[in-house]
Design a protein around this motif. Structure first.
Motif, PDB file in Angstrom:
ATOM      1  N   LEU B  11      -4.705 -12.114 -13.476  1.00 31.51           N
ATOM      2  CA  LEU B  11      -5.751 -11.150 -12.627  1.00 31.51           C
ATOM      3  C   LEU B  11      -5.959 -10.154 -13.548  1.00 31.51           C
ATOM      4  N   SER B  12      -7.133  -9.807 -14.226  1.00 38.39           N
ATOM      5  CA  SER B  12      -7.221  -8.879 -15.221  1.00 38.39           C
ATOM      6  C   SER B  12      -8.231  -7.942 -13.655  1.00 38.39           C
ATOM      7  N   ILE B  13      -7.937  -6.385 -13.425  1.00 42.78           N
ATOM      8  CA  ILE B  13      -8.470  -5.608 -13.028  1.00 42.78           C
ATOM      9  C   ILE B  13      -8.587  -4.078 -13.890  1.00 42.78           C
ATOM     10  N   GLN B  14      -9.535  -3.243 -13.240  1.00 44.61           N
ATOM     11  CA  GLN B  14      -9.445  -1.985 -13.188  1.00 44.61           C
ATOM     12  C   GLN B  14      -8.870  -0.955 -12.977  1.00 44.61           C
ATOM     13  N   GLU B  15      -8.108   0.067 -13.043  1.00 42.49           N
ATOM     14  CA  GLU B  15      -7.182   1.258 -12.240  1.00 42.49           C
ATOM     15  C   GLU B  15      -8.167   1.199 -11.036  1.00 42.49           C
ATOM     16  N   GLY B  16      -7.624   1.341 -10.076  1.00 48.64           N
ATOM     17  CA  GLY B  16      -8.348   2.472  -8.983  1.00 48.64           C
ATOM     18  C   GLY B  16      -8.412   0.765  -7.503  1.00 48.64           C
ATOM     19  N   GLU B  17      -8.345  -0.651  -8.952  1.00 57.98           N
ATOM     20  CA  GLU B  17      -8.614  -1.383  -7.050  1.00 57.98           C
ATOM     21  C   GLU B  17      -7.445  -1.862  -7.110  1.00 57.98           C
ATOM     22  N   ASN B  18      -8.019  -2.538  -5.669  1.00 55.02           N
ATOM     23  CA  ASN B  18      -6.620  -3.649  -5.357  1.00 55.02           C
ATOM     24  C   ASN B  18      -6.227  -4.936  -5.668  1.00 55.02           C
ATOM     25  N   ALA B  19      -5.616  -5.335  -6.162  1.00 57.71           N
ATOM     26  CA  ALA B  19      -4.746  -6.589  -6.534  1.00 57.71           C
ATOM     27  C   ALA B  19      -3.891  -6.984  -5.526  1.00 57.71           C
ATOM     28  N   THR B  20      -4.875  -8.247  -5.415  1.00 57.83           N
ATOM     29  CA  THR B  20      -4.359  -9.731  -3.958  1.00 57.83           C
ATOM     30  C   THR B  20      -3.452 -10.915  -4.990  1.00 57.83           C
ATOM     31  N   MET B  21      -2.153 -11.564  -4.877  1.00 54.91           N
ATOM     32  CA  MET B  21      -0.940 -12.386  -5.142  1.00 54.91           C
ATOM     33  C   MET B  21      -0.820 -13.128  -3.743  1.00 54.91           C
ATOM     34  N   ASN B  22      -1.266 -14.242  -4.216  1.00 52.34           N
ATOM     35  CA  ASN B  22      -0.903 -15.234  -3.384  1.00 52.34           C
ATOM     36  C   ASN B  22       0.770 -16.007  -3.329  1.00 52.34           C
ATOM     37  N   CYS B  23       0.946 -16.934  -2.236  1.00 50.03           N
ATOM     38  CA  CYS B  23       2.476 -17.436  -2.893  1.00 50.03           C
ATOM     39  C   CYS B  23       2.125 -18.452  -1.153  1.00 50.03           C
TER      40      CYS B  23
END
Lengths: 115, 114
Positions: B11-23
């Motif tokens: 997952l690649s995002i910009q600073e300030g964005e939210n990151a969501t990871m699933n398991c």
């Protein structure tokens, strides 16, 4: 300081030469385990121990041995290392309540190369 | 066999964005744990959520657990470049007479661009 220590941190050896990687924790944890980490395969459990003199195989135990004679130590033994055991190895420990593991504390890792 | 599997793998995002990871996992669990790993280093514990809990927070981290779907998510809000790392979920499950095992998934590699 609460910690898990592993030694050595780096090791290059040759096929067939027995080696031991030590793991020690100072938190009086019941549960200890060994993992290997390979690119694209995540962490795979080698062996784990619920307490002294209680060890069990994980997902990839072949070629490895462990012992748990004391609560704080959990050495990983490779009797006859082979190149496919080249990997990054982690030891971890945690409390275990009624057999259920808690937060894992990881050692810094041992990078092993078998030529 | 892998009990926990993370999604996405990267997952690649910009600073300030939210990151969501699933398991996702396959069997009933006692608890689910999330860890972070900086390249080549040991794993560091982030959050443990028990099977009877549905949501937990820790700073910018939010973890949810849906036992009916056998899935969990890790949300990192207002991401920072320093959040760049691999994130792993691990499940503690009871495997019959074999006792309890803690099984890790393959991880999500998160890159946060400044």
């Amino acid at each position: 300081e609460a910690q898990v220590t592993q030694n050595p941190r780096y090791l290059i050896t040759v096929t067939g030469k027995k080696l031991t990687v030590t793991c020690s924790q100072n938190m009086n944890h019941e549960y200890m385990s060994w993992y290997r980490q390979d690119p694209g395969l995540g962490l795979r459990q080698i062996y784990y121990s619920m307490n002294v003199e209680a060890t069990d195989k994980g997902d990839v135990p072949e070629g490895y041995k462990v012992s748990r004679k004391e609560k704080r130590n959990f050495p990983l033994i490779l009797e006859s290392p082979s190149p496919n055991q080249t990997s990054l190895y982690f030891c971890a420990s945690s409390f275990s309540i009624s057999g259920v593991t808690d937060t894992q504390y990881f050692g810094p890792g041992t990078r092993l190369t078998v030529l | 066999s892998q009990q926990g599997e993370e999604d996405p793998q990267a997952l690649s995002i910009q600073e300030g964005e939210n990151a969501t990871m699933n398991c996702s996992y396959k069997t009933s669990i006692n608890n689910l744990q999330w860890y972070r790993q900086n390249s080549g280093r040991g794993l560091v514990h982030l959050i443990l959520i028990r099977s009877n809990e549905r949501e937990k927070h820790s700073g910018r981290l939010r973890v949810t657990l849906d036992t009916s779907k056998k899935s969990s998510s890790l949300l990192i809000t207002a991401s920072r470049a320093a959040d760049t790392a691999s994130y792993f979920c691990a499940t503690d499950a009871t495997w019959g007479d074999a006792g309890n095992m803690l099984t890790f998934g393959g991880g999500t590699r998160l890159m946060v661009k400044p």
